[in-house]
Design a protein around this motif. Structure first.
Motif, mmCIF file in Angstrom:
data_model
loop_
_atom_site.group_PDB
_atom_site.id
_atom_site.type_symbol
_atom_site.label_atom_id
_atom_site.label_comp_id
_atom_site.label_asym_id
_atom_site.label_seq_id
_atom_site.Cartn_x
_atom_site.Cartn_y
_atom_site.Cartn_z
ATOM 1 N N HIS A 133 0.923 -1.103 -0.044
ATOM 2 C CA HIS A 133 -0.223 0.247 -0.017
ATOM 3 C C HIS A 133 1.008 1.368 -0.206
ATOM 4 O O HIS A 133 1.770 1.386 0.995
ATOM 5 C CB HIS A 133 -1.012 -0.046 1.100
ATOM 6 C CG HIS A 133 -1.913 1.080 1.332
ATOM 7 N ND1 HIS A 133 -3.275 0.851 0.800
ATOM 8 C CD2 HIS A 133 -1.819 2.068 2.215
ATOM 9 C CE1 HIS A 133 -3.891 1.792 1.098
ATOM 10 N NE2 HIS A 133 -3.210 2.824 1.928
ATOM 11 N N ASP A 186 0.818 5.310 0.068
ATOM 12 C CA ASP A 186 0.133 6.288 0.452
ATOM 13 C C ASP A 186 0.331 7.513 0.077
ATOM 14 O O ASP A 186 1.622 7.983 0.186
ATOM 15 C CB ASP A 186 0.207 6.271 2.164
ATOM 16 C CG ASP A 186 -0.775 5.595 2.763
ATOM 17 O OD1 ASP A 186 -2.062 5.350 2.458
ATOM 18 O OD2 ASP A 186 -0.348 4.630 3.508
ATOM 19 N N HIS A 194 -2.916 4.656 -2.837
ATOM 20 C CA HIS A 194 -4.177 5.385 -1.940
ATOM 21 C C HIS A 194 -3.805 7.094 -2.085
ATOM 22 O O HIS A 194 -3.036 7.463 -1.718
ATOM 23 C CB HIS A 194 -4.154 4.796 -0.634
ATOM 24 C CG HIS A 194 -5.310 5.522 0.177
ATOM 25 N ND1 HIS A 194 -4.986 5.454 1.614
ATOM 26 C CD2 HIS A 194 -5.874 6.435 -0.052
ATOM 27 C CE1 HIS A 194 -6.198 5.988 2.019
ATOM 28 N NE2 HIS A 194 -6.757 6.586 1.029
ATOM 29 N N MET A 211 -4.637 10.463 -1.407
ATOM 30 C CA MET A 211 -5.206 10.968 -0.803
ATOM 31 C C MET A 211 -4.993 12.575 -1.133
ATOM 32 O O MET A 211 -4.057 13.365 -0.695
ATOM 33 C CB MET A 211 -4.791 10.874 0.633
ATOM 34 C CG MET A 211 -5.369 9.633 1.404
ATOM 35 S SD MET A 211 -4.536 9.280 2.934
ATOM 36 C CE MET A 211 -3.041 8.160 2.054
ATOM 37 N N ASP A 226 -8.380 0.632 6.294
ATOM 38 C CA ASP A 226 -7.079 1.315 6.329
ATOM 39 C C ASP A 226 -7.295 2.227 7.710
ATOM 40 O O ASP A 226 -7.988 3.154 7.603
ATOM 41 C CB ASP A 226 -6.790 2.175 5.191
ATOM 42 C CG ASP A 226 -5.403 2.851 5.031
ATOM 43 O OD1 ASP A 226 -4.638 2.582 5.955
ATOM 44 O OD2 ASP A 226 -5.264 3.629 4.124
HETATM 45 ZN ZN ZN Z 1 -3.792 4.341 3.070
#
Ligand code: ZN
Ligand code: DX5
Length: 221
Positions: A39, A41, A72, A74, A178
């Motif tokens: 994963h 981020d 991911h 954001m 998460d």
């Molecule tokens: Zn994450």
């Protein structure tokens, strides 16, 4: 690389809590625990109050790892960045419903680029917000902390949304969780219907990362 088909429990280390100066070694270490997905981020300092990595870092990691790259995002304006992240080597790209004007279009674009798509919802966002787009995705990501930082406490109320999301998407779409995942919270979210468990601090803050991964795995059995 593709996401493994739904139906298996996947423990997914988040490199946010890893040593960023040694990312390749950190990823190699958790890979030896038999994981399939990592994963990544991505934070922009705008959608969330923190900044991490962008496509250039992912492109370099792509050269040293064959794991499925789960990015991911954001970030604000995810539509603008779908293509650069896929080109950098992301296999699966998740964006936030709170940041997307036209989520369906982003999902279509990711699919056209040959990438699987994920939609994510923050702890305070109701399930209805993703109801239309979730069935078009390969994975739904449920945040059980406010996004932006590792090592925060799991929010049980946010996790309760998993059961309703499982009803909406059926058995063939992954549900990833998460935030604050450790052996105890992992078994809770699996009982609600999650199958893909992101863990940052519970793995990378430990000296024996393989034992940490195995402890989460065992708690899910
Ligand atoms: Zn994450
Ligand atoms: C937080 C990130 C997470 C983070 C989770 O905004 O999206 O992926 O790494 O960290 P832990 O597992 O420590 O809560």
């Amino acid at each position: 690389m593709r996401l493994p088909k739904a139906g298996t429990i996947e423990i997914v280390p988040s490199v946010l809590s890893a040593d960023f100066a040694r990312l390749a070694d950190e990823i190699a270490e958790v890979t030896s625990a038999g994981i399939n997905i990592i994963h990544l981020d991505v934070m922009d300092g705008h959608f969330v109050p923190n900044i991490t990595m962008g496509p250039p870092v992912i492109a370099r990691l792509r050269k040293v790892s064959e794991l499925v790259f789960d990015a991911h995002l954001m970030i604000s304006d995810p539509a603008k960045y779908a293509e650069p992240f896929v080109e950098a080597g992301a296999d699966h790209v998740t964006f936030h419903i709170e940041a997307a004007d036209d989520p369906r279009r982003i999902v279509d674009e990711l699919h056209d680029l040959g990438c699987s798509a994920g939609i994510c919802l923050n702890p305070e966002t109701p399930v209805e917000a993703i109801e239309a787009v979730a069935p078009l995705c390969e994975m739904v990501l449920v945040m059980t902390v406010h996004p932006g930082f590792g090592g925060q406490e799991f929010m049980p109320v946010a996790a309760k949304k998993i059961a309703r999301i499982r009803e909406i998407v059926g058995p063939d779409i992954r549900i990833e969780v998460d935030g604050g995942i450790d052996p105890q919270t992992a078994s809770t979210v699996v009982s609600y219907g999650a199958d893909t468990l992101v863990a940052g601090n519970a793995i990378f803050a430990k000296t024996d990362r393989i034992a940490a991964i195995n402890a989460i795995r065992k708690a899910c059995e």
